[in-house]
Structure formats: C-alpha cells, structure tokens
Design an enzyme around this catalytic site. Structure first.
Site, PDB file in Angstrom:
ATOM      1  N   ASN A 109     -37.548  -3.288 -55.952  1.00  0.00           N
ATOM      2  CA  ASN A 109     -37.260  -4.482 -55.151  1.00  0.00           C
ATOM      3  C   ASN A 109     -37.945  -4.300 -53.803  1.00  0.00           C
ATOM      4  O   ASN A 109     -37.510  -3.499 -52.984  1.00  0.00           O
ATOM      5  CB  ASN A 109     -35.736  -4.611 -54.983  1.00  0.00           C
ATOM      6  CG  ASN A 109     -35.350  -5.686 -53.994  1.00  0.00           C
ATOM      7  OD1 ASN A 109     -36.166  -6.532 -53.625  1.00  0.00           O
ATOM      8  ND2 ASN A 109     -34.091  -5.662 -53.566  1.00  0.00           N
ATOM      9  N   TRP A 110     -39.009  -5.061 -53.593  1.00  0.00           N
ATOM     10  CA  TRP A 110     -39.802  -4.863 -52.383  1.00  0.00           C
ATOM     11  C   TRP A 110     -39.255  -5.611 -51.176  1.00  0.00           C
ATOM     12  O   TRP A 110     -39.803  -5.473 -50.066  1.00  0.00           O
ATOM     13  CB  TRP A 110     -41.262  -5.262 -52.645  1.00  0.00           C
ATOM     14  CG  TRP A 110     -41.966  -4.289 -53.537  1.00  0.00           C
ATOM     15  CD1 TRP A 110     -41.459  -3.128 -54.049  1.00  0.00           C
ATOM     16  CD2 TRP A 110     -43.317  -4.384 -54.020  1.00  0.00           C
ATOM     17  NE1 TRP A 110     -42.407  -2.498 -54.825  1.00  0.00           N
ATOM     18  CE2 TRP A 110     -43.561  -3.249 -54.820  1.00  0.00           C
ATOM     19  CE3 TRP A 110     -44.331  -5.323 -53.852  1.00  0.00           C
ATOM     20  CZ2 TRP A 110     -44.783  -3.033 -55.438  1.00  0.00           C
ATOM     21  CZ3 TRP A 110     -45.549  -5.096 -54.481  1.00  0.00           C
ATOM     22  CH2 TRP A 110     -45.770  -3.968 -55.261  1.00  0.00           C
ATOM     23  N   LYS A 111     -38.238  -6.431 -51.377  1.00  0.00           N
ATOM     24  CA  LYS A 111     -37.625  -7.158 -50.247  1.00  0.00           C
ATOM     25  C   LYS A 111     -38.729  -7.857 -49.446  1.00  0.00           C
ATOM     26  O   LYS A 111     -39.696  -8.325 -50.031  1.00  0.00           O
ATOM     27  CB  LYS A 111     -36.792  -6.197 -49.397  1.00  0.00           C
ATOM     28  CG  LYS A 111     -35.833  -5.377 -50.266  1.00  0.00           C
ATOM     29  CD  LYS A 111     -34.810  -4.608 -49.507  1.00  0.00           C
ATOM     30  CE  LYS A 111     -33.917  -3.861 -50.494  1.00  0.00           C
ATOM     31  NZ  LYS A 111     -32.813  -3.179 -49.880  1.00  0.00           N
ATOM     32  N   HIS A 116     -28.291 -10.194 -55.095  1.00  0.00           N
ATOM     33  CA  HIS A 116     -28.439  -8.966 -54.301  1.00  0.00           C
ATOM     34  C   HIS A 116     -27.507  -9.027 -53.092  1.00  0.00           C
ATOM     35  O   HIS A 116     -27.291 -10.089 -52.514  1.00  0.00           O
ATOM     36  CB  HIS A 116     -29.898  -8.814 -53.849  1.00  0.00           C
ATOM     37  CG  HIS A 116     -30.169  -7.476 -53.245  1.00  0.00           C
ATOM     38  ND1 HIS A 116     -29.861  -7.188 -51.938  1.00  0.00           N
ATOM     39  CD2 HIS A 116     -30.677  -6.343 -53.784  1.00  0.00           C
ATOM     40  CE1 HIS A 116     -30.175  -5.924 -51.701  1.00  0.00           C
ATOM     41  NE2 HIS A 116     -30.677  -5.392 -52.800  1.00  0.00           N
ATOM     42  N   GLU A 167     -27.884  -8.300 -50.103  1.00  0.00           N
ATOM     43  CA  GLU A 167     -28.475  -8.892 -48.877  1.00  0.00           C
ATOM     44  C   GLU A 167     -28.435 -10.409 -48.954  1.00  0.00           C
ATOM     45  O   GLU A 167     -28.277 -11.084 -47.930  1.00  0.00           O
ATOM     46  CB  GLU A 167     -29.906  -8.365 -48.681  1.00  0.00           C
ATOM     47  CG  GLU A 167     -29.887  -6.920 -48.191  1.00  0.00           C
ATOM     48  CD  GLU A 167     -31.092  -6.091 -48.603  1.00  0.00           C
ATOM     49  OE1 GLU A 167     -32.122  -6.669 -49.002  1.00  0.00           O
ATOM     50  OE2 GLU A 167     -30.987  -4.854 -48.534  1.00  0.00           O
ATOM     51  N   GLU A 212     -24.921  -1.812 -57.214  1.00  0.00           N
ATOM     52  CA  GLU A 212     -25.496  -1.361 -55.950  1.00  0.00           C
ATOM     53  C   GLU A 212     -24.406  -1.310 -54.879  1.00  0.00           C
ATOM     54  O   GLU A 212     -24.114  -2.327 -54.248  1.00  0.00           O
ATOM     55  CB  GLU A 212     -26.589  -2.333 -55.501  1.00  0.00           C
ATOM     56  CG  GLU A 212     -27.748  -2.425 -56.461  1.00  0.00           C
ATOM     57  CD  GLU A 212     -29.022  -2.820 -55.741  1.00  0.00           C
ATOM     58  OE1 GLU A 212     -29.977  -2.050 -55.777  1.00  0.00           O
ATOM     59  OE2 GLU A 212     -29.042  -3.893 -55.114  1.00  0.00           O
ATOM     60  N   GLY A 254     -30.328   1.388 -48.507  1.00  0.00           N
ATOM     61  CA  GLY A 254     -31.156   1.586 -47.320  1.00  0.00           C
ATOM     62  C   GLY A 254     -30.556   2.562 -46.320  1.00  0.00           C
ATOM     63  O   GLY A 254     -31.024   2.675 -45.198  1.00  0.00           O
ATOM     64  N   SER A 292     -30.533   3.812 -52.404  1.00  0.00           N
ATOM     65  CA  SER A 292     -31.170   5.067 -52.009  1.00  0.00           C
ATOM     66  C   SER A 292     -31.571   5.950 -53.188  1.00  0.00           C
ATOM     67  O   SER A 292     -31.439   7.174 -53.133  1.00  0.00           O
ATOM     68  CB  SER A 292     -30.283   5.829 -51.015  1.00  0.00           C
ATOM     69  OG  SER A 292     -30.082   5.052 -49.839  1.00  0.00           O
ATOM     70  N   GLY A 334     -35.228   0.234 -53.805  1.00  0.00           N
ATOM     71  CA  GLY A 334     -35.786  -0.491 -52.664  1.00  0.00           C
ATOM     72  C   GLY A 334     -36.860   0.333 -51.998  1.00  0.00           C
ATOM     73  O   GLY A 334     -38.011   0.392 -52.445  1.00  0.00           O
ATOM     74  N   GLY A 335     -36.483   1.016 -50.909  1.00  0.00           N
ATOM     75  CA  GLY A 335     -37.441   1.744 -50.076  1.00  0.00           C
ATOM     76  C   GLY A 335     -38.420   2.626 -50.835  1.00  0.00           C
ATOM     77  O   GLY A 335     -39.629   2.600 -50.561  1.00  0.00           O
TER      78      GLY A 335
END
Ligand code: PGA
Length: 251
Positions: A9-11, A95, A97, A167, A173, A213, A234-235
């Site tokens: 997930n590149w956000k 998600h 966010e 999640e 993150g 993470s 993600g990251g």
C-alpha cells in the site's frame, strides 16, 4: 489451501515516473516467487501507467479506495468499473487512515465492498483496533463490529472475492509490530467470526493478511502463524529491495 498474498500500500507516495521505475526494478526480483500472489497499490494517477508497466508480469494492481456508485454527479470520486478499466484487479477498502481522516464508517465501507465485488474486483477489506481500544480490552468487540458492519449482505459467493486485512492501528507506521502471538490471536478471532457470520468453509478459505510495520526481518515469523496468510505492507513496500525481500519471505 490459502495462497499467500503480499500487498504493498503506497498511500500518498510516488510520482508516475517513480512508480514505473519501481516496477521495472521490482518485478525481476520476485520472478521466482510463483507461489505468492503479489499486489501493489499506487495512487490513482499512476494506475494506468502502472498497469502498462506490469503487463506480462504476475504482479497485480490495486487501488487504495473507491466509491460505491458506478457513475454520476459525484465530484472527485472514482468508481469500481473505472478501476477495472484502469487495469486494477484489487482494491483496498476501509483502511484505518480512511476511517480516521476521511470519515469512513462501517456503513460506507460496506457499500464500497459490495460495489467493488459486483464490479469484479477483489477487495482487501481492512479492520483493526486503536491502541486505546486494545488497552481497554475491547479489541475483539471492535473487530467483530467492523466485520459484521463491513460485511453486511455479502454472500458466501461474494466472499471468494474478499481478503481481510487485520491492521492494528497502533502498529501502522509506528515501527511497533504486533508480536506473532498477538497477530495470530486476532487472526484466529477474525476467522472464528467469519465462520459465525458466513460459514465454516468460507472462514477456512478466506485469506487474512496482517498489516502494521511489516518488514523483511519480521515477515517470516508472522507468516509462520497458522492464521496469517499474507501481509499488507506500507512503508517497507516503497523500496523494491525491501518489498522484494518481504515477498521472498520463504527463501
Ligand atoms: P506500515 O503500513 O507497513 O507502514 O505500518 C501498513 C498499512 O497502513 O497498510
């Protein structure tokens, strides 16, 4: 058998040029990982060039959200048929966010899930508790509410096109991963809840991904848990080498 799925997930990161450069570097690194389903989710504006760059590879394309109507006077929205048209096979819905910053509720998530599946997309449906909810001992209640609300009126046949992503919000993150045991406990609870809400067969067949993470050095432990079927990253999915190391967790 549940096929492992690793999704990135590149956000809100990467230009179109950066997206295409990532794909060129990443796809050769995961050529041997034929047992794993691999998905990347770039921003909307990069979906078409990403689909073109992915042609001839096994890596699939996801959007990070969608609307529930197919078309109409809905300024700023993108619909499931348009995501299909852009080359997506998957879409992330619900998600944390989106829930936290954009007012998504179980009801809107449910409408999106139903519309996406009706258009032929596979849904990566996200659930997870906040730190406060975990500390208050409400993790299972929260998960059950999100599952019941988000999956209302989803048929057993529809569930073949749905993947759950657990999640925990406190692990996203933050560098704080759930321990293998914490994640497994939540995944087992989610699977038991799916059995109640849908059927035992559906629960056994549905893939449940862990997200929060996930890194090259913790993916193996997570993936060795019986109810963890993949990861939503993600990251660590933003760099070809670290995402490839996660995809290649099996060696
Ligand atoms: P993270 O994000 O891997 O950077 O924690 C996961 C996610 O939000 O899907």
């Amino acid at each position: 058998m549940r096929r492992p799925l690793i999704a990135g997930n590149w956000k809100l990161f990467k230009t179109t040029a950066e997206t295409v450069a990532f794909i060129r570097e990443f796809t050769p690194l995961v050529k041997e990982a034929t047992t794993v389903e691999i998905v990347i989710a770039p921003v909307f504006t990069s979906l078409v060039p990403a689909a073109q760059a992915l042609e001839g590879t096994a890596v699939r394309l996801a959007a990070q959200d969608c609307y529930w109507e197919s078309e109409g006077a809905f300024t700023g929205e993108v619909s499931p048929p348009l995501l299909r048209d852009a080359g997506c096979s998957h879409v992330i819905i619900g998600h944390s966010e989106r829930r936290q910053y954009f007012g998504e509720t179980d009801a809107t998530v449910n409408r999106k899930v139903r519309a996406a599946i009706a258009s032929g997309l596979t849904v990566l449906f996200c659930v997870g508790e906040t730190l406060a909810e975990r500390e208050e001992g409400r993790t299972f209640d929260v998960l059950k509410g999100q599952l019941a609300g988000g999956l209302a009126d989803i048929s057993v046949a529809d569930m073949k096109h749905l993947v759950v992503a657990y999640e925990p919000v406190w692990a996203i993150g933050t560098g704080k991963t759930a321990t293998d045991q914490q994640a497994q406990e939540a995944h087992a609870f989610i699977r038991a809840t799916l059995a109640e809400l849908c059927s035992a067969d559906t629960a056994a067949a549905t893939r449940i991904l862990y997200g929060g993470s996930v890194k090259p050095d913790n993916v193996k432990g997570l993936m060795s848990q019986p109810d963890i079927d993949g990861a939503l990253v993600g990251g660590a999915s933003l760099k070809p080498d670290s995402f490839a190391a996660i995809v290649n967790f099996g060696g």
